[in-house]
Design a protein around this motif. Sequence first.
Motif, PDB file in Angstrom:
ATOM      1  N   LEU A  66      35.414  46.309  31.870  1.00  0.00           N
ATOM      2  CA  LEU A  66      36.412  46.877  32.582  1.00  0.00           C
ATOM      3  C   LEU A  66      36.798  48.264  32.500  1.00  0.00           C
ATOM      4  O   LEU A  66      38.046  48.690  32.789  1.00  0.00           O
ATOM      5  CB  LEU A  66      37.604  45.954  32.039  1.00  0.00           C
ATOM      6  CG  LEU A  66      37.344  44.458  32.039  1.00  0.00           C
ATOM      7  CD1 LEU A  66      38.590  43.782  31.342  1.00  0.00           C
ATOM      8  CD2 LEU A  66      37.153  43.892  33.364  1.00  0.00           C
ATOM      9  N   HIS A 110      35.886  51.120  33.619  1.00  0.00           N
ATOM     10  CA  HIS A 110      36.021  52.071  34.420  1.00  0.00           C
ATOM     11  C   HIS A 110      37.307  51.784  35.628  1.00  0.00           C
ATOM     12  O   HIS A 110      37.377  52.501  36.458  1.00  0.00           O
ATOM     13  CB  HIS A 110      34.732  51.910  35.350  1.00  0.00           C
ATOM     14  CG  HIS A 110      34.480  50.641  35.810  1.00  0.00           C
ATOM     15  ND1 HIS A 110      33.863  49.666  35.444  1.00  0.00           N
ATOM     16  CD2 HIS A 110      34.661  50.246  37.466  1.00  0.00           C
ATOM     17  CE1 HIS A 110      33.748  48.793  36.226  1.00  0.00           C
ATOM     18  NE2 HIS A 110      34.210  48.876  37.407  1.00  0.00           N
ATOM     19  N   TYR A 111      37.934  50.628  35.282  1.00  0.00           N
ATOM     20  CA  TYR A 111      39.167  50.240  36.096  1.00  0.00           C
ATOM     21  C   TYR A 111      40.340  51.228  35.569  1.00  0.00           C
ATOM     22  O   TYR A 111      40.488  51.214  34.424  1.00  0.00           O
ATOM     23  CB  TYR A 111      39.316  48.853  35.918  1.00  0.00           C
ATOM     24  CG  TYR A 111      38.399  47.948  36.716  1.00  0.00           C
ATOM     25  CD1 TYR A 111      37.935  48.142  37.828  1.00  0.00           C
ATOM     26  CD2 TYR A 111      37.607  46.998  36.031  1.00  0.00           C
ATOM     27  CE1 TYR A 111      36.981  47.452  38.653  1.00  0.00           C
ATOM     28  CE2 TYR A 111      36.672  46.243  36.687  1.00  0.00           C
ATOM     29  CZ  TYR A 111      36.233  46.370  37.925  1.00  0.00           C
ATOM     30  OH  TYR A 111      35.439  45.663  38.559  1.00  0.00           O
ATOM     31  N   LYS A 112      41.123  51.699  36.317  1.00  0.00           N
ATOM     32  CA  LYS A 112      42.172  52.720  35.980  1.00  0.00           C
ATOM     33  C   LYS A 112      43.689  51.863  36.155  1.00  0.00           C
ATOM     34  O   LYS A 112      44.557  52.313  35.530  1.00  0.00           O
ATOM     35  CB  LYS A 112      42.243  53.837  36.658  1.00  0.00           C
ATOM     36  CG  LYS A 112      40.897  54.382  36.707  1.00  0.00           C
ATOM     37  CD  LYS A 112      40.586  54.928  35.402  1.00  0.00           C
ATOM     38  CE  LYS A 112      39.089  55.796  35.257  1.00  0.00           C
ATOM     39  NZ  LYS A 112      38.853  56.143  33.824  1.00  0.00           N
ATOM     40  N   ASP A 113      43.664  50.572  36.464  1.00  0.00           N
ATOM     41  CA  ASP A 113      44.974  49.932  36.800  1.00  0.00           C
ATOM     42  C   ASP A 113      45.191  48.736  35.910  1.00  0.00           C
ATOM     43  O   ASP A 113      45.954  47.997  36.031  1.00  0.00           O
ATOM     44  CB  ASP A 113      44.671  49.526  38.185  1.00  0.00           C
ATOM     45  CG  ASP A 113      43.829  48.238  38.487  1.00  0.00           C
ATOM     46  OD1 ASP A 113      42.982  48.412  37.736  1.00  0.00           O
ATOM     47  OD2 ASP A 113      43.743  47.794  39.435  1.00  0.00           O
ATOM     48  N   LYS A 163      40.084  39.776  40.279  1.00  0.00           N
ATOM     49  CA  LYS A 163      40.977  40.792  39.803  1.00  0.00           C
ATOM     50  C   LYS A 163      41.830  41.440  40.854  1.00  0.00           C
ATOM     51  O   LYS A 163      42.746  42.241  40.776  1.00  0.00           O
ATOM     52  CB  LYS A 163      39.908  41.793  39.218  1.00  0.00           C
ATOM     53  CG  LYS A 163      40.529  43.016  38.495  1.00  0.00           C
ATOM     54  CD  LYS A 163      39.474  44.094  38.404  1.00  0.00           C
ATOM     55  CE  LYS A 163      38.866  44.894  39.506  1.00  0.00           C
ATOM     56  NZ  LYS A 163      39.572  45.495  40.330  1.00  0.00           N
ATOM     57  N   ASP A 164      40.963  41.589  42.028  1.00  0.00           N
ATOM     58  CA  ASP A 164      41.526  42.372  43.150  1.00  0.00           C
ATOM     59  C   ASP A 164      42.891  41.807  43.690  1.00  0.00           C
ATOM     60  O   ASP A 164      43.474  42.165  44.574  1.00  0.00           O
ATOM     61  CB  ASP A 164      40.481  42.642  44.294  1.00  0.00           C
ATOM     62  CG  ASP A 164      39.233  43.523  43.703  1.00  0.00           C
ATOM     63  OD1 ASP A 164      39.667  44.199  42.813  1.00  0.00           O
ATOM     64  OD2 ASP A 164      38.241  43.290  44.424  1.00  0.00           O
ATOM     65  N   SER A 176      35.600  40.199  39.961  1.00  0.00           N
ATOM     66  CA  SER A 176      36.173  41.179  40.882  1.00  0.00           C
ATOM     67  C   SER A 176      37.075  40.329  42.145  1.00  0.00           C
ATOM     68  O   SER A 176      38.252  40.804  42.411  1.00  0.00           O
ATOM     69  CB  SER A 176      35.308  42.306  41.757  1.00  0.00           C
ATOM     70  OG  SER A 176      34.770  42.892  40.623  1.00  0.00           O
TER      71      SER A 176
END
Length: 197
Positions: A158, A160-163, A109-110, A106
């Motif tokens: 991954l 649940h990530y929408k991006d 990723k962020d 994370s």
Amino acid sequence: MSEDNNYVIIGISGCTNSGKTTMTDRLLKLFPSASQMCQDTYFLEPGDERLEFVPEVNHSNWEKLSALDMDRMVRDVKQWIKDSKHSNSHQIPILFIEGFTIFNHSPLKDLCNKKYFFTMDFETCQERRSGRNYIPADPEGYFEKIVWPMYFSNKSELNHYKDIVYLNGCDPQEKTLKTILEDIYTLPALKKLHFIS
């Protein structure tokens, strides 16, 4: 991450041998002033006690996030961000980060403005990987018992990530490159740049 920064970080992740490095190289040719970081350079050394040993294949599991020094990688990216803010260049600083589990960490990723994940089918992936030489080398059964199951395990984290934009690693490279470029140019920092076909 905010898209209002005066720098751009693009993450390219996905299945082993799915074309991540090839696509990153093509993007670097279009953005010659951009920088690159490859996750492969952050693997732990063979024999490191933090590696998980798998007796079934008599080999360490190199497909887990714990097989990499991700803290060091994040520090290096943050240093790049710091340096880019003090750059005298008139061009927008761009960093391409490439690696198979960069979105599973994370803190890394962020930091990415855009995220792309290459998928791959079993047969194509196995065929491509069999033509590559790894150090240490893959023992018999490593792909079927470790690499492929870990790909799905890492990918499922991954969901649940929408991006994250998912791309088929078997698609023609020109099609994939066009998709990525069109998406990259939606970033405020790059909107003024001309589209490169």
